[in-house]
Scaffold this motif. Sequence first.
Motif, PDB file in Angstrom:
ATOM      1  N   LEU A 106       0.841  -1.188   0.000  1.00  0.00           N
ATOM      2  CA  LEU A 106       0.000   0.000   0.000  1.00  0.00           C
ATOM      3  C   LEU A 106       0.881   1.244   0.000  1.00  0.00           C
ATOM      4  CD1 LEU A 106      -2.759  -0.984   2.589  1.00  0.00           C
ATOM      5  CD2 LEU A 106      -2.949  -0.924   0.102  1.00  0.00           C
ATOM      6  N   GLN A 107       0.739   2.044  -1.008  1.00  0.00           N
ATOM      7  CA  GLN A 107       1.573   3.229  -1.138  1.00  0.00           C
ATOM      8  C   GLN A 107       0.891   4.423  -0.489  1.00  0.00           C
ATOM      9  OE1 GLN A 107       2.097   5.242  -5.042  1.00  0.00           O
ATOM     10  NE2 GLN A 107       4.269   4.806  -4.779  1.00  0.00           N
ATOM     11  N   SER A 108       1.627   5.116   0.372  1.00  0.00           N
ATOM     12  CA  SER A 108       1.105   6.336   0.967  1.00  0.00           C
ATOM     13  C   SER A 108       0.923   7.384  -0.123  1.00  0.00           C
ATOM     14  CB  SER A 108       2.085   6.855   2.028  1.00  0.00           C
ATOM     15  OG  SER A 108       1.848   8.221   2.304  1.00  0.00           O
ATOM     16  N   PRO A 109      -0.077   8.261   0.007  1.00  0.00           N
ATOM     17  CA  PRO A 109      -0.252   9.319  -0.995  1.00  0.00           C
ATOM     18  C   PRO A 109       0.978  10.209  -1.122  1.00  0.00           C
ATOM     19  CG  PRO A 109      -2.151   9.190   0.469  1.00  0.00           C
ATOM     20  CD  PRO A 109      -1.098   8.310   1.058  1.00  0.00           C
ATOM     21  N   PHE A 110       1.837  10.190  -0.094  1.00  0.00           N
ATOM     22  CA  PHE A 110       3.010  11.062  -0.100  1.00  0.00           C
ATOM     23  C   PHE A 110       4.264  10.372  -0.626  1.00  0.00           C
ATOM     24  CE2 PHE A 110       0.192  12.249   3.417  1.00  0.00           C
ATOM     25  CZ  PHE A 110      -0.113  13.548   3.061  1.00  0.00           C
ATOM     26  N   ASP A 111       4.204   9.055  -0.844  1.00  0.00           N
ATOM     27  CA  ASP A 111       5.399   8.321  -1.264  1.00  0.00           C
ATOM     28  C   ASP A 111       6.019   8.857  -2.551  1.00  0.00           C
ATOM     29  OD1 ASP A 111       5.364   6.764   0.960  1.00  0.00           O
ATOM     30  OD2 ASP A 111       4.602   4.955  -0.011  1.00  0.00           O
ATOM     31  N   PRO A 112       5.235   9.151  -3.599  1.00  0.00           N
ATOM     32  CA  PRO A 112       5.864   9.684  -4.818  1.00  0.00           C
ATOM     33  C   PRO A 112       6.624  10.985  -4.563  1.00  0.00           C
ATOM     34  CG  PRO A 112       3.641   8.921  -5.290  1.00  0.00           C
ATOM     35  CD  PRO A 112       3.792   8.900  -3.798  1.00  0.00           C
ATOM     36  N   SER A 113       6.050  11.867  -3.753  1.00  0.00           N
ATOM     37  CA  SER A 113       6.724  13.135  -3.454  1.00  0.00           C
ATOM     38  C   SER A 113       7.994  12.896  -2.646  1.00  0.00           C
ATOM     39  CB  SER A 113       5.783  14.063  -2.684  1.00  0.00           C
ATOM     40  OG  SER A 113       4.643  14.381  -3.456  1.00  0.00           O
ATOM     41  N   LEU A 117      11.912  13.856  -3.474  1.00  0.00           N
ATOM     42  CA  LEU A 117      12.772  14.562  -2.523  1.00  0.00           C
ATOM     43  C   LEU A 117      14.064  13.788  -2.275  1.00  0.00           C
ATOM     44  CD1 LEU A 117      13.267  16.867  -0.566  1.00  0.00           C
ATOM     45  CD2 LEU A 117      11.869  15.654   1.138  1.00  0.00           C
ATOM     46  N   ARG A 118      13.972  12.470  -2.153  1.00  0.00           N
ATOM     47  CA  ARG A 118      15.184  11.659  -1.948  1.00  0.00           C
ATOM     48  C   ARG A 118      16.157  11.837  -3.113  1.00  0.00           C
ATOM     49  NH1 ARG A 118      11.200   7.860  -0.445  1.00  0.00           N
ATOM     50  NH2 ARG A 118      11.201   7.370   1.794  1.00  0.00           N
ATOM     51  N   ARG A 119      15.631  11.757  -4.329  1.00  0.00           N
ATOM     52  CA  ARG A 119      16.503  11.896  -5.502  1.00  0.00           C
ATOM     53  C   ARG A 119      17.129  13.287  -5.557  1.00  0.00           C
ATOM     54  NH1 ARG A 119      12.268   8.922  -7.961  1.00  0.00           N
ATOM     55  NH2 ARG A 119      11.364  10.833  -8.834  1.00  0.00           N
ATOM     56  N   ALA A 120      16.338  14.299  -5.213  1.00  0.00           N
ATOM     57  CA  ALA A 120      16.859  15.664  -5.234  1.00  0.00           C
ATOM     58  C   ALA A 120      17.969  15.834  -4.204  1.00  0.00           C
ATOM     59  CB  ALA A 120      15.723  16.655  -4.972  1.00  0.00           C
ATOM     60  N   LEU A 121      17.790  15.241  -3.033  1.00  0.00           N
ATOM     61  CA  LEU A 121      18.820  15.334  -1.997  1.00  0.00           C
ATOM     62  C   LEU A 121      20.102  14.635  -2.438  1.00  0.00           C
ATOM     63  CD1 LEU A 121      16.607  14.689   1.171  1.00  0.00           C
ATOM     64  CD2 LEU A 121      17.720  16.843   0.544  1.00  0.00           C
ATOM     65  N   GLN A 122      19.947  13.470  -3.041  1.00  0.00           N
ATOM     66  CA  GLN A 122      21.124  12.739  -3.523  1.00  0.00           C
ATOM     67  C   GLN A 122      21.836  13.522  -4.625  1.00  0.00           C
ATOM     68  OE1 GLN A 122      22.446  10.168  -2.241  1.00  0.00           O
ATOM     69  NE2 GLN A 122      20.911   8.799  -1.346  1.00  0.00           N
ATOM     70  N   GLY A 131      17.926   9.852   5.274  1.00  0.00           N
ATOM     71  CA  GLY A 131      17.415   9.096   6.418  1.00  0.00           C
ATOM     72  C   GLY A 131      16.235   9.793   7.078  1.00  0.00           C
ATOM     73  N   ALA A 132      16.286  11.122   7.143  1.00  0.00           N
ATOM     74  CA  ALA A 132      15.177  11.873   7.738  1.00  0.00           C
ATOM     75  C   ALA A 132      13.918  11.731   6.890  1.00  0.00           C
ATOM     76  CB  ALA A 132      15.556  13.346   7.877  1.00  0.00           C
ATOM     77  N   VAL A 133      14.102  11.693   5.569  1.00  0.00           N
ATOM     78  CA  VAL A 133      12.953  11.506   4.680  1.00  0.00           C
ATOM     79  C   VAL A 133      12.374  10.107   4.875  1.00  0.00           C
ATOM     80  CG1 VAL A 133      12.177  11.465   2.280  1.00  0.00           C
ATOM     81  CG2 VAL A 133      13.895  13.133   3.009  1.00  0.00           C
ATOM     82  N   ASP A 134      13.254   9.114   5.050  1.00  0.00           N
ATOM     83  CA  ASP A 134      12.776   7.749   5.285  1.00  0.00           C
ATOM     84  C   ASP A 134      11.955   7.673   6.570  1.00  0.00           C
ATOM     85  OD1 ASP A 134      14.039   6.883   2.998  1.00  0.00           O
ATOM     86  OD2 ASP A 134      15.850   6.194   4.047  1.00  0.00           O
ATOM     87  N   ARG A 135      12.435   8.347   7.618  1.00  0.00           N
ATOM     88  CA  ARG A 135      11.699   8.334   8.892  1.00  0.00           C
ATOM     89  C   ARG A 135      10.354   9.038   8.749  1.00  0.00           C
ATOM     90  NH1 ARG A 135      17.008   9.063  10.612  1.00  0.00           N
ATOM     91  NH2 ARG A 135      16.795  11.334  10.749  1.00  0.00           N
ATOM     92  N   LEU A 136      10.344  10.115   7.963  1.00  0.00           N
ATOM     93  CA  LEU A 136       9.078  10.803   7.712  1.00  0.00           C
ATOM     94  C   LEU A 136       8.106   9.871   6.994  1.00  0.00           C
ATOM     95  CD1 LEU A 136       7.250  13.294   7.595  1.00  0.00           C
ATOM     96  CD2 LEU A 136       8.474  14.001   5.517  1.00  0.00           C
ATOM     97  N   GLY A 137       8.613   9.135   6.004  1.00  0.00           N
ATOM     98  CA  GLY A 137       7.757   8.192   5.283  1.00  0.00           C
ATOM     99  C   GLY A 137       7.196   7.118   6.192  1.00  0.00           C
ATOM    100  N   GLU A 138       8.035   6.609   7.107  1.00  0.00           N
ATOM    101  CA  GLU A 138       7.564   5.592   8.052  1.00  0.00           C
ATOM    102  C   GLU A 138       6.476   6.159   8.955  1.00  0.00           C
ATOM    103  OE1 GLU A 138      11.075   4.392  10.060  1.00  0.00           O
ATOM    104  OE2 GLU A 138      11.952   3.381   8.314  1.00  0.00           O
ATOM    105  N   GLY A 139       6.657   7.408   9.396  1.00  0.00           N
ATOM    106  CA  GLY A 139       5.648   8.035  10.244  1.00  0.00           C
ATOM    107  C   GLY A 139       4.328   8.231   9.515  1.00  0.00           C
TER     108      GLY A 139
END
Length: 214
Positions: A106-113, A117-122, A131-139
């Motif tokens: 099940l994909q969160s509505p925010f997962d694509p965004s 953001l992850r790609r832009a940071l990289q 890692g902070a984005v990953d934690r936000l996604g988990e939350g």
Amino acid sequence: RRVFRTDGGRAVRDGGGIEPDVVLPSDGVSRAHLRSLLAEARAYYRYAGVWQERHAADGERIVRSAADVRERDGERIVRSGDLASLITDADYAHFREWVGARAGGLQSPFDPSLDVLRRALQDTGYGEAVGAVDRLGEGLRAALRRELDTDAPAIKRLLAGAVRERYVPESLGLAMGLNDDPQVLAAMRLAQDPDRYLALVRPPAPFIPTLSVG
């Protein structure tokens, strides 16, 4: 919003589309993302098959009892209905476990965004912030799963509808669905209240438009 008057004197407002005469109260759920995601994943339909297997011995009896289906002159008649009773607390607890085992799909509505953001940071040299984005996604996914509690009544109704479709013809299923549809029930209450109904359909008091010359 600006208020205008029809020729009959009814007040209408610009913007926002057509407004109903009677507004039903909110179901108390400020968001229903999980409900929609489960529908997109066909989770209600798929779990109805699981429910059918779990109730192989008594499934049809439960559905008929919940819908108060009676036979008359060889025809099935739906007198009343309580579809919510199809999904017991034990059934819903099992559904929660079933969803939990498949939550990764099940994909969160925010997962694509968040992926953007992850790609832009990289790409810009800020990979340590991923890692902070990953934690936000988990939350966010945890908040999504909590909707299994906050939105339980509506999800139970959708599950019950999917179960119903496994046992009854479409026409009978539609009739059963009307028995606990909030909008249909509200319309029936309104139709049975003559004073309130007439107050809605009766033309407003005589309205004399005025012309302003500026």
